[in-house]
Design a protein around this motif. Structure first.
Motif, PDB file in Angstrom:
ATOM      1  N   PHE A   8      -4.290  -0.167  -3.125  1.00 43.46           N
ATOM      2  CA  PHE A   8      -6.002  -0.082  -2.936  1.00 43.46           C
ATOM      3  C   PHE A   8      -6.725  -0.479  -3.268  1.00 43.46           C
ATOM      4  O   PHE A   8      -8.164  -0.737  -3.016  1.00 43.46           O
ATOM      5  N   ASP A   9      -6.537  -1.119  -4.998  1.00 40.70           N
ATOM      6  CA  ASP A   9      -6.941  -2.506  -5.543  1.00 40.70           C
ATOM      7  C   ASP A   9      -7.180  -3.716  -4.564  1.00 40.70           C
ATOM      8  O   ASP A   9      -7.909  -4.948  -5.484  1.00 40.70           O
ATOM      9  N   ALA A  10      -6.170  -3.920  -4.067  1.00 39.26           N
ATOM     10  CA  ALA A  10      -6.157  -5.334  -3.407  1.00 39.26           C
ATOM     11  C   ALA A  10      -7.243  -5.349  -2.998  1.00 39.26           C
ATOM     12  O   ALA A  10      -8.086  -5.717  -2.459  1.00 39.26           O
ATOM     13  N   SER A  11      -6.998  -7.031  -2.637  1.00 34.66           N
ATOM     14  CA  SER A  11      -8.555  -7.819  -1.541  1.00 34.66           C
ATOM     15  C   SER A  11      -8.377  -8.063  -0.725  1.00 34.66           C
ATOM     16  O   SER A  11      -7.216  -8.202   0.326  1.00 34.66           O
ATOM     17  N   LEU A  12      -9.113  -8.385   0.917  1.00 35.38           N
ATOM     18  CA  LEU A  12      -9.309  -7.819   1.615  1.00 35.38           C
ATOM     19  C   LEU A  12      -9.389  -9.440   2.121  1.00 35.38           C
ATOM     20  O   LEU A  12      -9.234  -9.419   3.905  1.00 35.38           O
ATOM     21  N   SER A  13     -10.035  -9.869   1.409  1.00 33.70           N
ATOM     22  CA  SER A  13      -9.999 -11.324   2.410  1.00 33.70           C
ATOM     23  C   SER A  13      -9.041 -12.439   3.040  1.00 33.70           C
ATOM     24  O   SER A  13      -7.785 -11.979   2.742  1.00 33.70           O
ATOM     25  N   GLY A  14      -9.274 -12.415   4.223  1.00 30.43           N
ATOM     26  CA  GLY A  14      -8.549 -13.154   4.502  1.00 30.43           C
ATOM     27  C   GLY A  14      -7.132 -11.647   5.850  1.00 30.43           C
ATOM     28  O   GLY A  14      -6.937 -12.285   6.906  1.00 30.43           O
ATOM     29  N   VAL A  15      -8.073 -10.503   5.080  1.00 30.14           N
ATOM     30  CA  VAL A  15      -6.506  -9.778   5.985  1.00 30.14           C
ATOM     31  C   VAL A  15      -6.873  -9.236   7.376  1.00 30.14           C
ATOM     32  O   VAL A  15      -8.289  -9.161   7.730  1.00 30.14           O
ATOM     33  N   LYS A  16      -6.763  -9.076   8.906  1.00 30.68           N
ATOM     34  CA  LYS A  16      -6.314  -8.917   9.945  1.00 30.68           C
ATOM     35  C   LYS A  16      -6.216  -7.236  10.403  1.00 30.68           C
ATOM     36  O   LYS A  16      -7.040  -6.578  11.331  1.00 30.68           O
ATOM     37  N   GLU A  17      -5.268  -6.789   8.981  1.00 28.64           N
ATOM     38  CA  GLU A  17      -4.602  -6.117   9.836  1.00 28.64           C
ATOM     39  C   GLU A  17      -4.689  -4.625   8.495  1.00 28.64           C
ATOM     40  O   GLU A  17      -3.370  -5.664   7.802  1.00 28.64           O
ATOM     41  N   VAL A  18      -4.808  -3.989   8.392  1.00 30.85           N
ATOM     42  CA  VAL A  18      -5.018  -2.623   7.489  1.00 30.85           C
ATOM     43  C   VAL A  18      -4.760  -1.362   7.987  1.00 30.85           C
ATOM     44  O   VAL A  18      -4.309  -1.158   9.226  1.00 30.85           O
ATOM     45  N   ALA A  19      -3.373  -0.430   7.391  1.00 30.25           N
ATOM     46  CA  ALA A  19      -2.507   0.449   7.962  1.00 30.25           C
ATOM     47  C   ALA A  19      -2.363   1.932   6.770  1.00 30.25           C
ATOM     48  O   ALA A  19      -1.986   1.032   5.285  1.00 30.25           O
ATOM     49  N   PHE A  20      -3.436   2.504   6.891  1.00 26.76           N
ATOM     50  CA  PHE A  20      -2.789   3.685   5.769  1.00 26.76           C
ATOM     51  C   PHE A  20      -1.902   4.852   5.974  1.00 26.76           C
ATOM     52  O   PHE A  20      -1.853   5.531   7.450  1.00 26.76           O
ATOM     53  N   PHE A  21      -0.752   5.628   5.415  1.00 27.98           N
ATOM     54  CA  PHE A  21       0.145   5.812   5.675  1.00 27.98           C
ATOM     55  C   PHE A  21       0.367   6.972   4.832  1.00 27.98           C
ATOM     56  O   PHE A  21       0.582   6.456   3.804  1.00 27.98           O
ATOM     57  N   PRO A  22       1.042   8.082   5.519  1.00 28.34           N
ATOM     58  CA  PRO A  22       2.124   8.338   3.410  1.00 28.34           C
ATOM     59  C   PRO A  22       3.268   7.807   2.906  1.00 28.34           C
ATOM     60  O   PRO A  22       3.632   7.395   4.323  1.00 28.34           O
ATOM     61  N   PRO A  23       4.198   8.288   2.321  1.00 28.19           N
ATOM     62  CA  PRO A  23       4.944   8.047   2.015  1.00 28.19           C
ATOM     63  C   PRO A  23       6.303   7.823   2.797  1.00 28.19           C
ATOM     64  O   PRO A  23       6.456   8.579   4.014  1.00 28.19           O
ATOM     65  N   MET A  24       7.251   7.063   3.151  1.00 25.64           N
ATOM     66  CA  MET A  24       7.855   7.020   4.103  1.00 25.64           C
ATOM     67  C   MET A  24       9.235   7.663   3.960  1.00 25.64           C
ATOM     68  O   MET A  24       9.718   7.671   2.654  1.00 25.64           O
ATOM     69  N   THR A  25       9.670   7.938   5.270  1.00 34.40           N
ATOM     70  CA  THR A  25      10.658   8.860   5.022  1.00 34.40           C
ATOM     71  C   THR A  25      11.651   8.654   5.831  1.00 34.40           C
ATOM     72  O   THR A  25      12.455   9.413   7.085  1.00 34.40           O
TER      73      THR A  25
END
Lengths: 146, 82, 146, 82
Positions: D62-79
């Protein structure tokens, strides 16, 4: 729980499917298939000798032990004897449980014990002669983790 | 008493089994008697550490008692599995 | 190394046999099949959502990591998404190696990482309503052993 | 920037993705902007510890930089898995 000691070949895929069918309700099914490896491209055949009478008894005892240690919906052991060629299946173990950890652990336990406690002996026949496969120290050592 | 041999133990002795009368108290005693039967047997039993023994189809030890035992089997360490 | 992410079902037995065929020379083949468990006799269906684009990439990364850690003759991962019923196969992992320890370890590693690092989410639909399956702490903890 | 939502994050927000213009420097900054879009977003992002984030299809923080990022995805822990 099924134990089969047989000379004839078997189809691991068919066995896996019918085993899975027989343990409905289990979420996790693990299988292990042992295949005759070619020994540097020159294995002519493998001969597996066993101790009729003791073999099924010894395997059943190993399976019973696995049942006391893990929560299993089912277990299958098939082991062949007689004359086998490179690429032939030697044996198969399958386990089923609610969760993957039990199924994996039980299958590894069964393999480790089958390897060193079920009365089978392998002989490799190659162009340069016959030789009995020697037990490896690491196979005996593998038992100590259980 | 039936005495069975498997794998190279069988090959060294030359037969898969013997049926013998014996008063041997332990497996070690039985092995001494078998060695006296000839050099095939001496060859098969030359190094006990390379052998395993089963009494009535259960793995056992060389100092185990043979009292009540009907079937003894000698063989090298097993090599089943993959 | 094969990775398949698909909606349609598959036949674990056929997959096991064709995988084994493709890795000739390996003595040990391990498979894991995950099956939809009925939730106390009342699961109507399971819905699996995934993140197209990321999914295959994430699984391939996990498979690559397994290849660096163990000596593998082959690895197969199949994971379904969409609508599944009780008893349907969800996913399958197969590994092949010279000896059993590598094949077992790699299969368990793949399962542990798929479980917590591949972008799939399961929803159970029962008579009493829908609910997203929650990740279990023990699944996250399982990663720490590798 | 494409922002994708999966599983209950998608259900809470009501759409599977947004395409937005943003100057957010980090994921946390982006989440603040998203929360301002309404209560569906506030509901989805009410507990960040229950969420995971991927940047250009790689798991991130969550503290990662968004510089150059084109796609952000939010989701719960994988199952996934069995």
């Amino acid at each position: 729980m099924t134990v089969r000691v047989q000379e004839e070949t078997f189809d691991p895929g068919l066995e896996l499917n019918s085993f899975t069918q027989s343990v409905q309700g289990a979420g996790a099914v693990v299988s292990f298939t042992g295949v005759v490896r070619d020994v540097e491209g020159k294995l002519a055949e493998m001969l597996i000798e066993h101790y009729p009478g003791m073999t099924e008894k010894a395997i059943s005892k190993i399976v019973d032990e696995a049942k006391t240690r893990w929560s299993l919906a089912g277990a299958l052991v098939i082991h062949r004897y007689g004359q086998l060629g490179a690429g032939d299946q030697i044996m198969m173990v399958a386990t089923a449980s609610r969760h993957r950890v039990d199924a994996f652990q039980a299958a590894e336990f069964l393999m480790d014990y089958l390897k060193s406690r079920a009365p089978f002996w392998k002989k490799e026949r190659t162009a340069s002669g016959d030789s009995w496969v020697e037990a490896r120290d690491e196979d005996e050592d593998a038992l100590s983790r259980w | 008493m039936d005495v069975l041999y498997f794998a190279w133990v069988r090959e060294r002795i030359g037969v898969p089994r013997d049926t013998i009368e014996t008063d041997a108290a332990t497996v070690n005693d039985l092995i001494e008697e078998l060695r006296a039967r000839g050099e095939e047997y001496q060859f098969a039993f030359e190094d006990i550490r390379a052998l395993r023994v089963a009494l009535d189809q259960e793995l056992s030890d060389f100092d185990a008692s043979l009292s009540g035992v009907k079937e003894v089997a000698f063989f090298p360490p097993m090599t089943g599995g993959e």
